[in-house]
Scaffold this motif. Sequence first.
Motif, PDB file in Angstrom:
ATOM      1  N   PRO A  23       0.826  -1.221   0.000  1.00 43.47           N
ATOM      2  CA  PRO A  23       0.000   0.000   0.000  1.00 43.47           C
ATOM      3  C   PRO A  23       0.855   1.266   0.000  1.00 43.47           C
ATOM      4  CG  PRO A  23      -0.636  -1.503   1.781  1.00 43.47           C
ATOM      5  CD  PRO A  23       0.641  -2.020   1.209  1.00 43.47           C
ATOM      6  N   SER A  24       0.293   2.348  -0.502  1.00 46.53           N
ATOM      7  CA  SER A  24       0.986   3.638  -0.498  1.00 46.53           C
ATOM      8  C   SER A  24       1.379   3.995   0.943  1.00 46.53           C
ATOM      9  CB  SER A  24       0.048   4.702  -1.071  1.00 46.53           C
ATOM     10  OG  SER A  24       0.570   5.975  -0.803  1.00 46.53           O
ATOM     11  N   GLY A  25       2.609   4.382   1.144  1.00 42.79           N
ATOM     12  CA  GLY A  25       3.065   4.810   2.479  1.00 42.79           C
ATOM     13  C   GLY A  25       3.433   3.672   3.416  1.00 42.79           C
ATOM     14  N   ALA A  26       3.353   2.413   2.960  1.00 41.75           N
ATOM     15  CA  ALA A  26       3.624   1.290   3.868  1.00 41.75           C
ATOM     16  C   ALA A  26       5.093   1.246   4.306  1.00 41.75           C
ATOM     17  CB  ALA A  26       3.249  -0.031   3.196  1.00 41.75           C
ATOM     18  N   GLU A  27       5.995   1.688   3.443  1.00 39.60           N
ATOM     19  CA  GLU A  27       7.429   1.651   3.804  1.00 39.60           C
ATOM     20  C   GLU A  27       7.855   2.947   4.494  1.00 39.60           C
ATOM     21  OE1 GLU A  27       9.313   0.801   0.041  1.00 39.60           O
ATOM     22  OE2 GLU A  27       8.130  -1.030  -0.189  1.00 39.60           O
ATOM     23  N   GLY A  28       7.018   3.964   4.417  1.00 39.43           N
ATOM     24  CA  GLY A  28       7.322   5.242   5.056  1.00 39.43           C
ATOM     25  C   GLY A  28       6.301   6.265   4.595  1.00 39.43           C
ATOM     26  N   ARG A  29       5.752   7.036   5.558  1.00 36.24           N
ATOM     27  CA  ARG A  29       4.795   8.058   5.172  1.00 36.24           C
ATOM     28  C   ARG A  29       5.516   9.377   5.022  1.00 36.24           C
ATOM     29  NH1 ARG A  29       0.083   5.898   4.944  1.00 36.24           N
ATOM     30  NH2 ARG A  29      -0.856   7.901   4.424  1.00 36.24           N
ATOM     31  N   LYS A  30       4.965  10.260   4.211  1.00 39.41           N
ATOM     32  CA  LYS A  30       5.570  11.579   4.005  1.00 39.41           C
ATOM     33  C   LYS A  30       5.905  12.188   5.372  1.00 39.41           C
ATOM     34  CE  LYS A  30       4.871  16.073   1.972  1.00 39.41           C
ATOM     35  NZ  LYS A  30       4.180  16.908   1.037  1.00 39.41           N
ATOM     36  N   GLY A  31       7.135  12.638   5.536  1.00 40.12           N
ATOM     37  CA  GLY A  31       7.550  13.263   6.805  1.00 40.12           C
ATOM     38  C   GLY A  31       8.166  12.279   7.787  1.00 40.12           C
ATOM     39  N   ASP A  32       8.029  10.976   7.562  1.00 38.29           N
ATOM     40  CA  ASP A  32       8.636   9.982   8.485  1.00 38.29           C
ATOM     41  C   ASP A  32      10.158  10.091   8.473  1.00 38.29           C
ATOM     42  OD1 ASP A  32       6.295   8.882   9.301  1.00 38.29           O
ATOM     43  OD2 ASP A  32       6.533   6.958   8.244  1.00 38.29           O
ATOM     44  N   LEU A  33      10.755   9.799   9.640  1.00 35.45           N
ATOM     45  CA  LEU A  33      12.213   9.766   9.734  1.00 35.45           C
ATOM     46  C   LEU A  33      12.707   8.470   9.089  1.00 35.45           C
ATOM     47  CD1 LEU A  33      14.871  10.896  10.954  1.00 35.45           C
ATOM     48  CD2 LEU A  33      14.381   9.517  12.979  1.00 35.45           C
ATOM     49  N   LEU A  34      13.574   8.608   8.086  1.00 30.72           N
ATOM     50  CA  LEU A  34      14.138   7.410   7.442  1.00 30.72           C
ATOM     51  C   LEU A  34      15.524   7.100   7.982  1.00 30.72           C
ATOM     52  CD1 LEU A  34      13.271   7.861   3.662  1.00 30.72           C
ATOM     53  CD2 LEU A  34      12.026   6.569   5.400  1.00 30.72           C
ATOM     54  N   LEU A  35      16.360   8.144   8.110  1.00 30.84           N
ATOM     55  CA  LEU A  35      17.733   7.964   8.596  1.00 30.84           C
ATOM     56  C   LEU A  35      17.999   9.024   9.652  1.00 30.84           C
ATOM     57  CD1 LEU A  35      19.528   7.739   5.092  1.00 30.84           C
ATOM     58  CD2 LEU A  35      18.928   5.807   6.578  1.00 30.84           C
ATOM     59  N   PRO A  36      18.250   8.633  10.899  1.00 31.35           N
ATOM     60  CA  PRO A  36      18.575   9.652  11.903  1.00 31.35           C
ATOM     61  C   PRO A  36      19.991  10.197  11.702  1.00 31.35           C
ATOM     62  CG  PRO A  36      18.591   7.447  12.868  1.00 31.35           C
ATOM     63  CD  PRO A  36      18.189   7.283  11.429  1.00 31.35           C
ATOM     64  N   ALA A  37      20.226  11.414  12.185  1.00 30.94           N
ATOM     65  CA  ALA A  37      21.591  11.942  12.208  1.00 30.94           C
ATOM     66  C   ALA A  37      22.436  10.931  12.968  1.00 30.94           C
ATOM     67  CB  ALA A  37      21.608  13.296  12.901  1.00 30.94           C
ATOM     68  N   GLY A  38      23.673  10.756  12.544  1.00 27.27           N
ATOM     69  CA  GLY A  38      24.515   9.759  13.205  1.00 27.27           C
ATOM     70  C   GLY A  38      24.569   8.447  12.440  1.00 27.27           C
ATOM     71  N   THR A  39      23.836   8.370  11.324  1.00 26.86           N
ATOM     72  CA  THR A  39      23.873   7.152  10.495  1.00 26.86           C
ATOM     73  C   THR A  39      25.079   7.211   9.562  1.00 26.86           C
ATOM     74  OG1 THR A  39      21.462   7.067  10.458  1.00 26.86           O
ATOM     75  CG2 THR A  39      22.599   5.794   8.761  1.00 26.86           C
ATOM     76  N   ARG A  40      25.814   6.117   9.514  1.00 25.78           N
ATOM     77  CA  ARG A  40      26.900   6.060   8.531  1.00 25.78           C
ATOM     78  C   ARG A  40      26.295   5.773   7.162  1.00 25.78           C
ATOM     79  NH1 ARG A  40      32.934   4.020   9.545  1.00 25.78           N
ATOM     80  NH2 ARG A  40      33.766   5.044   7.741  1.00 25.78           N
ATOM     81  N   LEU A  41      26.737   6.518   6.158  1.00 31.09           N
ATOM     82  CA  LEU A  41      26.144   6.378   4.826  1.00 31.09           C
ATOM     83  C   LEU A  41      26.760   5.190   4.093  1.00 31.09           C
ATOM     84  CD1 LEU A  41      25.844  10.161   4.070  1.00 31.09           C
ATOM     85  CD2 LEU A  41      23.924   8.570   4.092  1.00 31.09           C
ATOM     86  N   ASP A  42      26.234   4.002   4.402  1.00 31.33           N
ATOM     87  CA  ASP A  42      26.642   2.816   3.643  1.00 31.33           C
ATOM     88  C   ASP A  42      25.736   2.732   2.417  1.00 31.33           C
ATOM     89  OD1 ASP A  42      24.193   1.891   4.507  1.00 31.33           O
ATOM     90  OD2 ASP A  42      24.984   0.235   5.683  1.00 31.33           O
ATOM     91  N   TYR A  43      25.854   1.676   1.636  1.00 30.21           N
ATOM     92  CA  TYR A  43      25.120   1.668   0.371  1.00 30.21           C
ATOM     93  C   TYR A  43      23.609   1.689   0.568  1.00 30.21           C
ATOM     94  CZ  TYR A  43      25.078  -3.414   1.173  1.00 30.21           C
ATOM     95  OH  TYR A  43      24.919  -4.657   1.713  1.00 30.21           O
ATOM     96  N   ALA A  44      23.109   1.095   1.649  1.00 28.13           N
ATOM     97  CA  ALA A  44      21.660   1.089   1.867  1.00 28.13           C
ATOM     98  C   ALA A  44      21.182   2.485   2.273  1.00 28.13           C
ATOM     99  CB  ALA A  44      21.286   0.068   2.935  1.00 28.13           C
ATOM    100  N   ALA A  45      21.954   3.163   3.123  1.00 34.33           N
ATOM    101  CA  ALA A  45      21.579   4.523   3.526  1.00 34.33           C
ATOM    102  C   ALA A  45      21.671   5.473   2.337  1.00 34.33           C
ATOM    103  CB  ALA A  45      22.485   4.990   4.667  1.00 34.33           C
ATOM    104  N   ILE A  46      22.665   5.248   1.464  1.00 39.77           N
ATOM    105  CA  ILE A  46      22.783   6.056   0.240  1.00 39.77           C
ATOM    106  C   ILE A  46      21.528   5.843  -0.612  1.00 39.77           C
ATOM    107  CG2 ILE A  46      24.021   6.189  -1.994  1.00 39.77           C
ATOM    108  CD1 ILE A  46      25.862   7.387  -0.070  1.00 39.77           C
TER     109      ILE A  46
END
Length: 420
Positions: free
Chosen positions: A143-166
């Motif tokens: 469904p629309s928004g099931a993996e994340g809704r508009k405005g949801d936090l996807l990556l907090p500050a402090g995340t190392r930018l590995d390939y998945a975070a990229i």
Amino acid sequence: MSSSPEILSFEAARHLVEEHAKTLRPRGRELLSLLDAAGRVLAEPIHADRNIPPFPRATRDGYAVKAADVQTVPANLEVIGEIKAGTAIGELPPLASRQAIAIMTGAPVPEGADAVLMIEHTSGDGDRIEITKSVSQGENIVPSGAEGRKGDLLLPAGTRLDYAAIAAAAAVGRSRVLVHAKPRIAVLSTGDEVVDIDVPPALHQIRNSNSYSLAAQIHAAGGDPLILPIAPDEPVRLRELLAEALDCDLVLIAGGVSMGKYDLVEQELAALKAEFFFTGAKIQPGKPIVFGRVSCGAGTLAPEDRQQHKYFFGLPGNPVSTMVTFEIFAKACVQALAGLDPAPLRFVHAKLKTPVQTKTGLKRFLPAQLSGEFENAEVELTRWQGSGDIASVARSNCFLVIPPDREQIEAGDWMPVLLR
Ligand code: AMP
Ligand code: MG
């Protein structure tokens, strides 16, 4: 010479380092293009700029249907069209009862449909299809928004930018991201016998390998190394170089921390009124490891940017000791200064290939070779001549961790391994 000559267990020493690492903050931030930021640490949270997925998405090639129409099988439905990935939402034909629409993976599911039938469970490909297996509501649709809704936090500050975070940043359109500045880490090798690698050494001299292994380890941990000139075993020059080193965010000194008459590092740090948290750990290699801090003057930085203390590690100078003590202790502080949340150290397990006999009392981190495949990881010690044997570590791909209470370890035992 230390004010608190404490030798801690490995775990107690590690926990102390983690506690102090938690107080360290990175200094400065920079805006980088997404790929230049690979491996760096986010200095801002990244949010979903729209629902993910933005529309109800088919996850199979097949037919969009009303689940109620195919509860009894075989069922026969009229095919009214086709939707492929990339079909605009406005062009989706709405679905009525007893109808089906051919649909491809990644395509938007039309109004009226509530399930996607896999093509494998249908036959016929003209105006009508025969359905041989029922589906339940919602099957094969995200469904629309099931993996994340508009405005949801996807990556907090402090995340190392590995390939998945990229990928997550790319998916929300972030072509530029704010990352923490890399911390500057001073590397100070000591020893009268130690010489630069680009001068021909006399027979009694040893090339400086520690500054280079440390610089490479610092890079990998997210820091910027500053290699200082080699400090002789003489207090005046050592003091001068220590003062220079203390301009950096963290100071790593290699050598000069053992019990010898010319091991002057602790003495000179004590002269700077250093606070020592430990001056040894029950480990091999690396037993004389020193961890502490000196307080900083007021300086010119704003109070919130000022490090009240400069932390230092006195790493034993034997090259394997230097490498191991960086990995198990100093790395946590470099990572914290780079903006990463300090994480506990974790070992993986592998089956011992050949028996090991050792002495009790110290936790050992010995150069070893991890082999085997898939779930059958095996580990075996690399032959070595002790903590000076750089080549043996270079021939290894991990450290076998031997608890201090084990003397005779049989082949087939599952043993902890520190990966590198
Ligand atoms: P130390 O910790 O100063 O007692 O040194 C222990 C051993 O490590 C000695 O054999 C030193 O020659 C060697 N060593 C010390 N510093 C370095 C270095 N920067 N590069 C290579 N070997 C070193
Ligand atoms: Mg020395």
